[in-house]
Design a protein around this motif. Structure first.
Motif, mmCIF file in Angstrom:
data_model
loop_
_atom_site.group_PDB
_atom_site.id
_atom_site.type_symbol
_atom_site.label_atom_id
_atom_site.label_comp_id
_atom_site.label_asym_id
_atom_site.label_seq_id
_atom_site.Cartn_x
_atom_site.Cartn_y
_atom_site.Cartn_z
ATOM 1 N N LYS A 196 -21.511 -66.236 79.440
ATOM 2 C CA LYS A 196 -21.204 -67.657 79.609
ATOM 3 C C LYS A 196 -20.111 -68.137 78.661
ATOM 4 O O LYS A 196 -19.190 -68.868 79.069
ATOM 5 N N ASP A 203 -22.778 -71.283 84.822
ATOM 6 C CA ASP A 203 -24.166 -71.573 85.196
ATOM 7 C C ASP A 203 -24.314 -71.750 86.700
ATOM 8 O O ASP A 203 -25.273 -71.241 87.304
ATOM 9 N N ASN A 231 -26.552 -69.207 88.975
ATOM 10 C CA ASN A 231 -27.687 -69.718 89.749
ATOM 11 C C ASN A 231 -27.555 -69.356 91.227
ATOM 12 O O ASN A 231 -28.549 -69.028 91.893
#
Length: 349
Positions: free
Chosen positions: A135, A152, A156
């Motif tokens: 990240k 993110d 996901n």
């Protein structure tokens, strides 16, 4: 080594590979990107011309590959679904026996489960999605146009797809440079534990280079020692690496259809005039500069492995000396004409 079968498939009129850019806009502004996003969404006349092209060609095809590219193709999801469903309907109503495959190169931001299901139903079943490490590093380089991070949301989406039962393939392209090199090995372990145990997910490790974008000066490529260390890691851990004998741009039956209807061979050198080999017209015909197109496939004749793997990097010196594309066309024609006569005889024999 290139086989006779690969040569025959690359020249056969029964095979067609189209890389379609439904839009050249993107919601990302990756720091190393080479695109300028000057061309927007494909307009109705070009969409119809693409459908006419496919309608005409489907009658004689045994194999069709449609790859969606951009920009970010999911910004034009409606066009992707329309054209793929057009192909599916044409094949079904005419009982064509065609091996139709469709894939997409996407940044993954809009590839939520809902969109993935729609695309699956339209026969898009293979994806390539890029990550720039964990990240912290990813959110420094693969950022949105407003400067915010994207990791993110993409992660996901990948987890949602992993938890589904869709029979698709996702190639995760992991970009490595000097900045994220030390952390990439831990991130690969994370990928193995959370995604790669699922056979639908594969990994491609790619060292980032300078592709001609405005931010090339900000890119820190790997050192030779790091490249070798990475190669050793890939070999020891059986991690997939890029390994292709023939670039799509080398194949005479492979074309890039841009959002404005221009026809290219390569998806990287989009604004290089050598790459603009023709135009898609309203009737669905492709008006091609054949001399220019032939030069992209010269690697088949001179048996140059590097030329076949990346013709754009091996265009002969005469191209640089040409004053214009027209001048180049006549020069190239005299150089390659005899080569392609011989090559055609070889392929057909």
């Amino acid at each position: 080594m290139v086989t006779n079968q690969q040569i025959a498939q690359s020249f056969s009129n029964e095979n067609l590979e189209l890389i379609i850019l439904p839009t050249e806009k993107c919601n990302f502004r990756c720091t190393y990107c080479y695109e300028d996003f000057s061309i927007g969404k494909m307009k109705e006349p070009i969409i119809r011309a693409t459908e006419y092209l496919l309608q005409n060609r489907l009658k004689s095809l045994k194999s069709l590959s449609i790859s969606w590219f951009g920009g970010e193709p999911l910004l034009a999801l409606d066009i992707v679904l329309r054209i793929n469903n057009f192909i599916n309907n044409e094949i079904s109503k005419n009982n064509y026996e065609i091996d139709f495959k469709s894939s997409m190169t996407t940044n993954g931001y809009f590839l939520n489960l809902e969109n993935a299901i729609k695309l699956f139903e339209a026969n898009v079943k293979s994806y390539q999605i890029s990550l720039d490490g964990d990240k912290d590093f990813h959110n420094k380089t693969r950022i949105k146009a407003n400067g915010t991070g994207t990791f993110d949301r993409i992660w996901n989406n990948l987890i949602q797809i992993r938890e589904s039962e869709m029979d698709i393939e996702i190639l995760l392209r992991l970009h490595i440079n000097e900045d994220n090199y030390e952390s990439c090995f831990d991130f690969i372990k994370k990928l193995k534990s959370e995604l790669l145990f699922d056979s639908r997910f594969k990994l491609l490790i790619k060292a980032i280079g300078k592709y001609g974008g405005k931010n090339d000066h900000l890119i820190n490529p790997l050192s030779k020692e790091e490249e070798q260390e990475l190669a050793n890691y890939i070999f020891e851990h059986k991690v997939q690496d890029e390994n292709q004998n023939i670039c799509y741009a080398s194949k005479p039956n492979s074309f890039v259809i841009r959002a404005d209807g221009n026809i290219n061979k390569c998806t990287v050198a989009l604004n290089n005039p050598i790459n603009n080999i023709g135009k898609l017209v309203g009737s669905g015909s492709m008006e091609i500069n054949t001399d220019l197109a032939k030069l992209w496939s010269l690697g088949f004749f001179n048996n140059d492995k590097d030329y076949l793997e990346c013709p754009m990097s091996k265009i002969p010196e005469l191209v640089k000396k040409a004053d214009s594309q027209q001048a180049f066309g006549s020069m190239a024609g005299s150089v390659v004409k005899s080569s392609f006569v011989l090559l055609s005889k070889f392929v057909l024999s």
